[in-house]
Design a protein around this motif. Sequence first.
Motif, PDB file in Angstrom:
ATOM      1  N   PHE A 297       0.937  -1.363   0.552  1.00 18.86           N
ATOM      2  CA  PHE A 297       0.231   0.206  -0.575  1.00 18.86           C
ATOM      3  C   PHE A 297       0.767   1.449   0.018  1.00 18.86           C
ATOM      4  CE2 PHE A 297      -2.511  -3.102   1.988  1.00 18.86           C
ATOM      5  CZ  PHE A 297      -3.930  -2.911   1.347  1.00 18.86           C
ATOM      6  N   ASP A 298       0.269   2.476  -0.806  1.00 22.35           N
ATOM      7  CA  ASP A 298       0.914   3.466  -0.388  1.00 22.35           C
ATOM      8  C   ASP A 298       0.489   4.037   0.401  1.00 22.35           C
ATOM      9  OD1 ASP A 298       1.811   6.347  -1.161  1.00 22.35           O
ATOM     10  OD2 ASP A 298       0.239   7.081  -2.473  1.00 22.35           O
ATOM     11  N   LEU A 299       0.598   5.489   1.203  1.00 25.88           N
ATOM     12  CA  LEU A 299       0.088   5.992   2.962  1.00 25.88           C
ATOM     13  C   LEU A 299      -0.372   6.804   1.792  1.00 25.88           C
ATOM     14  CD1 LEU A 299      -0.040   5.893   5.722  1.00 25.88           C
ATOM     15  CD2 LEU A 299       2.047   7.428   5.436  1.00 25.88           C
ATOM     16  N   GLY A 300      -0.276   8.417   1.413  1.00 27.71           N
ATOM     17  CA  GLY A 300      -1.308   9.108   1.630  1.00 27.71           C
ATOM     18  C   GLY A 300      -2.162   9.193   0.314  1.00 27.71           C
TER      19      GLY A 300
ATOM     20  N   GLU B 124      14.586   0.799  -8.447  1.00 26.69           N
ATOM     21  CA  GLU B 124      15.227   0.185  -7.024  1.00 26.69           C
ATOM     22  C   GLU B 124      14.388   0.404  -6.081  1.00 26.69           C
ATOM     23  OE1 GLU B 124      18.246   1.977 -10.386  1.00 26.69           O
ATOM     24  OE2 GLU B 124      16.534   2.959  -9.107  1.00 26.69           O
ATOM     25  N   ILE B 125      13.525   1.483  -5.161  1.00 23.56           N
ATOM     26  CA  ILE B 125      13.057   1.351  -4.441  1.00 23.56           C
ATOM     27  C   ILE B 125      11.858  -0.308  -3.895  1.00 23.56           C
ATOM     28  CG2 ILE B 125      11.397   2.813  -4.744  1.00 23.56           C
ATOM     29  CD1 ILE B 125      11.017   4.069  -1.488  1.00 23.56           C
TER      30      ILE B 125
ATOM     31  N   TYR C 264      -2.917 -12.311   3.682  1.00 22.42           N
ATOM     32  CA  TYR C 264      -2.637 -12.186   2.304  1.00 22.42           C
ATOM     33  C   TYR C 264      -1.007 -11.337   3.221  1.00 22.42           C
ATOM     34  CZ  TYR C 264      -5.591 -11.543  -0.941  1.00 22.42           C
ATOM     35  OH  TYR C 264      -6.446 -11.994  -1.349  1.00 22.42           O
ATOM     36  N   ARG C 265       0.482 -11.015   2.329  1.00 22.30           N
ATOM     37  CA  ARG C 265       1.738 -10.349   3.635  1.00 22.30           C
ATOM     38  C   ARG C 265       0.793  -8.579   2.895  1.00 22.30           C
ATOM     39  NH1 ARG C 265       6.360 -13.240   2.383  1.00 22.30           N
ATOM     40  NH2 ARG C 265       7.759 -11.695   3.972  1.00 22.30           N
ATOM     41  N   LEU C 266       1.402  -7.565   3.964  1.00 27.46           N
ATOM     42  CA  LEU C 266       0.620  -6.366   4.062  1.00 27.46           C
ATOM     43  C   LEU C 266       1.802  -5.802   4.309  1.00 27.46           C
ATOM     44  CD1 LEU C 266      -2.254  -6.354   5.675  1.00 27.46           C
ATOM     45  CD2 LEU C 266      -2.221  -7.478   3.517  1.00 27.46           C
ATOM     46  N   PHE C 267       1.888  -5.183   3.714  1.00 30.47           N
ATOM     47  CA  PHE C 267       3.246  -3.803   3.741  1.00 30.47           C
ATOM     48  C   PHE C 267       2.814  -2.093   3.197  1.00 30.47           C
ATOM     49  CE2 PHE C 267       4.875  -8.144   2.316  1.00 30.47           C
ATOM     50  CZ  PHE C 267       5.712  -8.371   2.924  1.00 30.47           C
ATOM     51  N   LEU C 268       3.583  -0.790   3.603  1.00 29.84           N
ATOM     52  CA  LEU C 268       3.549  -0.152   3.315  1.00 29.84           C
ATOM     53  C   LEU C 268       4.854  -0.188   2.499  1.00 29.84           C
ATOM     54  CD1 LEU C 268       1.479   2.675   3.976  1.00 29.84           C
ATOM     55  CD2 LEU C 268       2.894   2.767   6.191  1.00 29.84           C
ATOM     56  N   LEU C 269       4.139   1.552   1.715  1.00 31.34           N
ATOM     57  CA  LEU C 269       5.468   1.923   0.368  1.00 31.34           C
ATOM     58  C   LEU C 269       5.277   3.276   0.321  1.00 31.34           C
ATOM     59  CD1 LEU C 269       7.767   1.903  -0.619  1.00 31.34           C
ATOM     60  CD2 LEU C 269       7.032   0.978  -3.117  1.00 31.34           C
ATOM     61  N   SER C 270       6.087   4.266   1.283  1.00 23.62           N
ATOM     62  CA  SER C 270       5.381   5.683   1.236  1.00 23.62           C
ATOM     63  C   SER C 270       7.280   6.278   0.603  1.00 23.62           C
ATOM     64  CB  SER C 270       5.005   5.954   2.220  1.00 23.62           C
ATOM     65  OG  SER C 270       4.369   7.300   2.603  1.00 23.62           O
TER      66      SER C 270
ATOM     67  N   TYR D 146       9.550   3.062   4.323  1.00 19.73           N
ATOM     68  CA  TYR D 146      10.023   4.556   4.251  1.00 19.73           C
ATOM     69  C   TYR D 146      10.333   5.545   3.651  1.00 19.73           C
ATOM     70  CZ  TYR D 146       6.777   3.883   7.826  1.00 19.73           C
ATOM     71  OH  TYR D 146       5.726   3.784   9.716  1.00 19.73           O
ATOM     72  N   SER D 147      10.390   6.417   2.539  1.00 21.90           N
ATOM     73  CA  SER D 147      11.905   6.120   1.701  1.00 21.90           C
ATOM     74  C   SER D 147      12.082   7.201   2.861  1.00 21.90           C
ATOM     75  CB  SER D 147      10.988   7.590   0.657  1.00 21.90           C
ATOM     76  OG  SER D 147      10.186   8.358   1.303  1.00 21.90           O
TER      77      SER D 147
END
Length: 221
Positions: free
Chosen positions: A14-17, A159-160, A110-116, A147-148
């Motif tokens: 998931f993205d955050l914003g 790359e991210i 599901y395996r759940l992740f955040l990428l923001s 988190y970036s």
Amino acid sequence: MAGVLKSGIKNIIFDLGDVIIPIDLRGPIRNFAVLSGLSEDEVESLWREHGLTLQYETGLIDDAGFRQHVRQLLKNDTWADEVIDTAWNTVLLDLPIERVQRIQELHGQYRLFLLSNTSAIHIAKVNKIFAELGQPVLEDLFERVYYSYEVKLAKPSPEIYQYVLNTSGLKAEETLFLDDNPHNIRAAAELGIQAVQVQPPLTILDYLRDESTNEDVPHSS
């Protein structure tokens, strides 16, 4: 609108914003303009000229460095940290709790992740909002958060995405990525990730419908 929880998906990033919490990207510009007596255009121009957001969100400067840069750019060295943080956090709008609840329902399936692309000041505020509403903080809501400013990479850099796949042991073709930004979606899709753009007025509640009601949908590109 068909859902996107298709057969073969094991992981969701998931993205955050504007995916979990709504945002107003011009909120900080407006507020810093009021504080400084400059026009919004002047503040925005200074921000872009010095690349302040990117520097901060990729960890090139820390919280103290960011605040000091703001004071220097807007020519006011008397602002307390809280004044700057409050203006910076006006990007964050009210949290729709039902989005968090839907993510919680997906645990175990599901395996759940955040990428923001974000900053430490924003994350501290988001977690405070979540806690005040009786919701788990981001680090507890997801298996892992990216988190970036911590990984020192930002979307849409390939790359991210590769970093997330590698460090969490994910296969791109088994991974769904939800983001509001078409550039971020395109970059993820080029790596084979099942990337879907969340486009208002639809929300993740529309995209992450129960699997029994889903139909197959084409991937965004």
